[in-house]
Design a protein around this motif. Structure first.
Motif, PDB file in Angstrom:
ATOM      1  N   SER A  93       0.827  -1.195   0.000  1.00 47.26           N
ATOM      2  CA  SER A  93       0.000   0.000   0.000  1.00 47.26           C
ATOM      3  C   SER A  93       0.869   1.257   0.000  1.00 47.26           C
ATOM      4  N   PRO A  94       0.416   2.334  -0.657  1.00 47.83           N
ATOM      5  CA  PRO A  94       1.170   3.590  -0.604  1.00 47.83           C
ATOM      6  C   PRO A  94       1.154   4.226   0.775  1.00 47.83           C
ATOM      7  N   ASP A  95       0.233   3.788   1.614  1.00 45.72           N
ATOM      8  CA  ASP A  95       0.143   4.272   2.993  1.00 45.72           C
ATOM      9  C   ASP A  95       0.030   3.062   3.909  1.00 45.72           C
ATOM     10  N   PRO A  96       1.093   2.718   4.636  1.00 46.40           N
ATOM     11  CA  PRO A  96       1.059   1.519   5.483  1.00 46.40           C
ATOM     12  C   PRO A  96      -0.028   1.542   6.544  1.00 46.40           C
ATOM     13  N   GLU A  97      -0.514   2.723   6.915  1.00 45.73           N
ATOM     14  CA  GLU A  97      -1.535   2.805   7.960  1.00 45.73           C
ATOM     15  C   GLU A  97      -2.949   2.670   7.422  1.00 45.73           C
ATOM     16  N   ALA A  98      -3.115   2.709   6.113  1.00 48.08           N
ATOM     17  CA  ALA A  98      -4.448   2.545   5.525  1.00 48.08           C
ATOM     18  C   ALA A  98      -4.821   1.075   5.482  1.00 48.08           C
ATOM     19  N   GLY A  99      -6.120   0.796   5.479  1.00 42.76           N
ATOM     20  CA  GLY A  99      -6.566  -0.584   5.331  1.00 42.76           C
ATOM     21  C   GLY A  99      -7.550  -1.018   6.400  1.00 42.76           C
ATOM     22  N   LEU A 100      -7.650  -2.334   6.597  1.00 42.10           N
ATOM     23  CA  LEU A 100      -8.637  -2.935   7.484  1.00 42.10           C
ATOM     24  C   LEU A 100      -8.184  -2.900   8.943  1.00 42.10           C
ATOM     25  N   TYR A 101      -9.095  -2.501   9.820  1.00 35.54           N
ATOM     26  CA  TYR A 101      -8.862  -2.499  11.262  1.00 35.54           C
ATOM     27  C   TYR A 101     -10.033  -3.207  11.944  1.00 35.54           C
ATOM     28  N   ILE A 102      -9.745  -3.893  13.042  1.00 34.27           N
ATOM     29  CA  ILE A 102     -10.787  -4.523  13.840  1.00 34.27           C
ATOM     30  C   ILE A 102     -10.631  -4.103  15.293  1.00 34.27           C
ATOM     31  N   LYS A 103     -11.717  -4.279  16.038  1.00 30.35           N
ATOM     32  CA  LYS A 103     -11.708  -3.931  17.456  1.00 30.35           C
ATOM     33  C   LYS A 103     -11.949  -5.182  18.286  1.00 30.35           C
ATOM     34  N   SER A 104     -11.136  -5.365  19.322  1.00 26.43           N
ATOM     35  CA  SER A 104     -11.254  -6.533  20.183  1.00 26.43           C
ATOM     36  C   SER A 104     -12.420  -6.349  21.142  1.00 26.43           C
ATOM     37  N   ARG A 105     -12.704  -7.392  21.924  1.00 24.69           N
ATOM     38  CA  ARG A 105     -13.802  -7.316  22.882  1.00 24.69           C
ATOM     39  C   ARG A 105     -13.563  -6.256  23.938  1.00 24.69           C
ATOM     40  N   SER A 106     -12.301  -5.927  24.193  1.00 29.04           N
ATOM     41  CA  SER A 106     -11.997  -4.907  25.197  1.00 29.04           C
ATOM     42  C   SER A 106     -11.915  -3.518  24.588  1.00 29.04           C
ATOM     43  N   GLY A 107     -12.175  -3.406  23.278  1.00 31.67           N
ATOM     44  CA  GLY A 107     -12.185  -2.101  22.633  1.00 31.67           C
ATOM     45  C   GLY A 107     -10.870  -1.670  22.035  1.00 31.67           C
ATOM     46  N   GLU A 108      -9.856  -2.527  22.104  1.00 32.11           N
ATOM     47  CA  GLU A 108      -8.569  -2.199  21.491  1.00 32.11           C
ATOM     48  C   GLU A 108      -8.677  -2.310  19.967  1.00 32.11           C
ATOM     49  N   THR A 109      -7.962  -1.436  19.267  1.00 35.32           N
ATOM     50  CA  THR A 109      -8.000  -1.402  17.810  1.00 35.32           C
ATOM     51  C   THR A 109      -6.723  -2.005  17.238  1.00 35.32           C
ATOM     52  N   TYR A 110      -6.888  -2.891  16.255  1.00 34.10           N
ATOM     53  CA  TYR A 110      -5.750  -3.553  15.635  1.00 34.10           C
ATOM     54  C   TYR A 110      -5.874  -3.487  14.115  1.00 34.10           C
ATOM     55  N   GLN A 111      -4.755  -3.193  13.458  1.00 38.86           N
ATOM     56  CA  GLN A 111      -4.739  -3.285  12.007  1.00 38.86           C
ATOM     57  C   GLN A 111      -4.537  -4.750  11.600  1.00 38.86           C
ATOM     58  N   VAL A 112      -5.232  -5.167  10.547  1.00 38.71           N
ATOM     59  CA  VAL A 112      -5.147  -6.545  10.079  1.00 38.71           C
ATOM     60  C   VAL A 112      -4.471  -6.580   8.723  1.00 38.71           C
ATOM     61  N   LYS A 113      -3.397  -7.316   8.625  1.00 36.75           N
ATOM     62  CA  LYS A 113      -2.689  -7.512   7.361  1.00 36.75           C
ATOM     63  C   LYS A 113      -2.922  -8.951   6.906  1.00 36.75           C
ATOM     64  N   ILE A 114      -3.562  -9.126   5.772  1.00 39.31           N
ATOM     65  CA  ILE A 114      -3.847 -10.455   5.249  1.00 39.31           C
ATOM     66  C   ILE A 114      -2.807 -10.790   4.183  1.00 39.31           C
ATOM     67  N   PRO A 115      -2.056 -11.866   4.342  1.00 45.50           N
ATOM     68  CA  PRO A 115      -1.094 -12.251   3.301  1.00 45.50           C
ATOM     69  C   PRO A 115      -1.807 -12.543   1.982  1.00 45.50           C
ATOM     70  N   ARG A 116      -1.126 -12.312   0.878  1.00 44.23           N
ATOM     71  CA  ARG A 116      -1.743 -12.483  -0.438  1.00 44.23           C
ATOM     72  C   ARG A 116      -2.192 -13.912  -0.698  1.00 44.23           C
ATOM     73  N   ASP A 117      -1.473 -14.875  -0.135  1.00 45.16           N
ATOM     74  CA  ASP A 117      -1.771 -16.271  -0.426  1.00 45.16           C
ATOM     75  C   ASP A 117      -2.677 -16.900   0.631  1.00 45.16           C
ATOM     76  N   CYS A 118      -3.387 -16.062   1.385  1.00 49.80           N
ATOM     77  CA  CYS A 118      -4.259 -16.557   2.453  1.00 49.80           C
ATOM     78  C   CYS A 118      -5.657 -15.973   2.310  1.00 49.80           C
ATOM     79  N   ILE A 119      -6.608 -16.604   2.985  1.00 47.36           N
ATOM     80  CA  ILE A 119      -7.977 -16.097   3.073  1.00 47.36           C
ATOM     81  C   ILE A 119      -8.291 -15.844   4.537  1.00 47.36           C
ATOM     82  N   ALA A 120      -8.790 -14.671   4.845  1.00 46.08           N
ATOM     83  CA  ALA A 120      -9.171 -14.348   6.216  1.00 46.08           C
ATOM     84  C   ALA A 120     -10.672 -14.548   6.389  1.00 46.08           C
ATOM     85  N   PHE A 121     -11.075 -14.892   7.608  1.00 41.14           N
ATOM     86  CA  PHE A 121     -12.493 -15.038   7.931  1.00 41.14           C
ATOM     87  C   PHE A 121     -12.769 -14.295   9.228  1.00 41.14           C
ATOM     88  N   GLN A 122     -13.832 -13.497   9.210  1.00 37.09           N
ATOM     89  CA  GLN A 122     -14.249 -12.818  10.429  1.00 37.09           C
ATOM     90  C   GLN A 122     -15.707 -13.136  10.723  1.00 37.09           C
TER      91      GLN A 122
END
Length: 349
Positions: A250-279
């Motif tokens: 990405s041209p901006d490493p901080e852009a993209g998908l983020y999720i929030k944990s049960r305690s409200g913490e925010t995490y960026q999610v990086k999905i490898p190209r050769d993988c499939i993520a499930f939420q």
């Protein structure tokens, strides 16, 4: 010699820590990489079709939940969302190749619930090869979702009293309401960029299905590699258009998908190209009586001046129960009733 099987392992610390509600599946079929590259390239080809061609793919009656959508949603601040275009496809073809949407029921008809019962509107003539590229990738993702569902069932059967054995696998494998969303985030250079919050490209929300399959995002420099149909040698032949060159990151490493944990913490999610993520989504949370929690997530846009002419493309596949399947036995709530409420809540009047 006694046969042995390798058990799936997880550390105790990971179980103690906040569950993020997302997992990444590796070692997927080898054809996934090529399918991903081709299908996500089509997001750029699609997003750059002439406006009159895109209008032919719109379905206002379905509240734009079938076919093309651009500028029909609003961001959290009320601004009309022109930063990304979406193509929604019904994945009923997974169970029956002749189906273009779910079959109507006594309670749900195309007139009363067009959001789920409007047939697909494929851009076959204007975009050769689009349909097979998207449907083939969706099938592979749903195949993988079936395996993830089986693992969830094993946990649910042990932890939830009265849980119907194999229910989630049944839902994913037999559903005609599963939807795919091919997303094209337009290059931000030269336009007013979204500002003011972390979830400026897609506001924090929950998916309302069971398991959402996600590809990693593809980044394409559309100035260096214009996604125009006329420039492609296969245009007009009915063959697939060539995949577009993909940037390394990405041209901006901080852009993209983020999720929030049960305690409200925010995490960026990086999905490898050769993988499939499930939420996890809301229907799964209800089906499992809260044992699996729907994961809040959002998409952060590129920072000012960092976008250039780079587009971001991705695919999400929302596996969902059939309209008449139960999602909340205690309340007697079917998925169709649940989805209708979600759609009504999210519709902008």
């Amino acid at each position: 010699m006694v046969a042995q099987a390798k058990a799936v392992t997880v550390s105790l610390q990971e179980l103690k820590d906040d569950s993020l509600g997302i997992l990444v599946v590796k070692d997927v079929p080898p054809e996934f990489a090529q399918l991903r590259h081709l299908a996500l390239s089509y997001a750029s080809y699609l997003g750059n079709l002439p406006s009159d061609e895109l209008e032919k793919l719109e379905n206002a009656a379905s509240k734009y939940l079938t076919g093309w959508s651009l500028g029909k949603e609003t961001l959290k601040n009320g601004q009309v969302d022109t930063f990304k275009g979406s193509y929604y496809a019904n994945c009923a073809f997974y169970t029956d190749p002749s189906l273009e949407c779910a079959a109507p029921t006594a309670e749900f008809s195309p007139e009363t619930f067009p959001e789920y019962l409007s047939p697909n509107n494929w851009p076959d003539a204007s975009l050769p090869g689009f349909k097979p590229a998207v449907t083939t990738l969706c099938r592979l993702i749903i195949d993988t979702a079936v395996l993830v569902a089986k693992a969830c069932d094993r946990y649910a059967e042990q932890s939830i009293g009265g849980y119907k054995p194999g229910y989630l696998e049944h839902v994913v494998k037999t559903s005609t309401t599963t939807k795919a969303r091919l997303l094209h985030y337009y290059p931000q250079s030269g336009v007013e960029e979204p500002q003011g919050s972390e979830d400026d490209w897609c506001a924090t929300h929950l998916d309302h299905g069971c398991l959402t399959g996600l590809t990693s995002a593809m980044f394409i420099d559309e100035a260096a590699n214009p996604p125009t149909i006329a420039d492609q040698p296969s245009a007009g032949t009915g063959a697939s258009l060539p995949p577009l060159p993909e940037l390394a990151a990405s041209p901006d490493p901080e852009a993209g998908l983020y999720i929030k944990s049960r305690s409200g913490e925010t995490y960026q999610v990086k999905i490898p190209r050769d993988c499939i993520a499930f939420q996890t989504g809301e229907a799964l949370e209800r089906i499992t009586q809260g044992k699996f929690k729907a994961v809040p997530h959002f998409v952060k846009g590129v920072g000012k001046g960092k976008g250039g002419h780079v587009a971001r493309n991705t695919l999400a596949v929302f596996t969902q129960p059939n309209l008449g399947e139960d999602v909340d036995i205690e309340q007697g709530l079917t998925f169709g009733e649940f989805a209708r409420g979600v759609v009504a809540k999210n519709t902008v009047s």
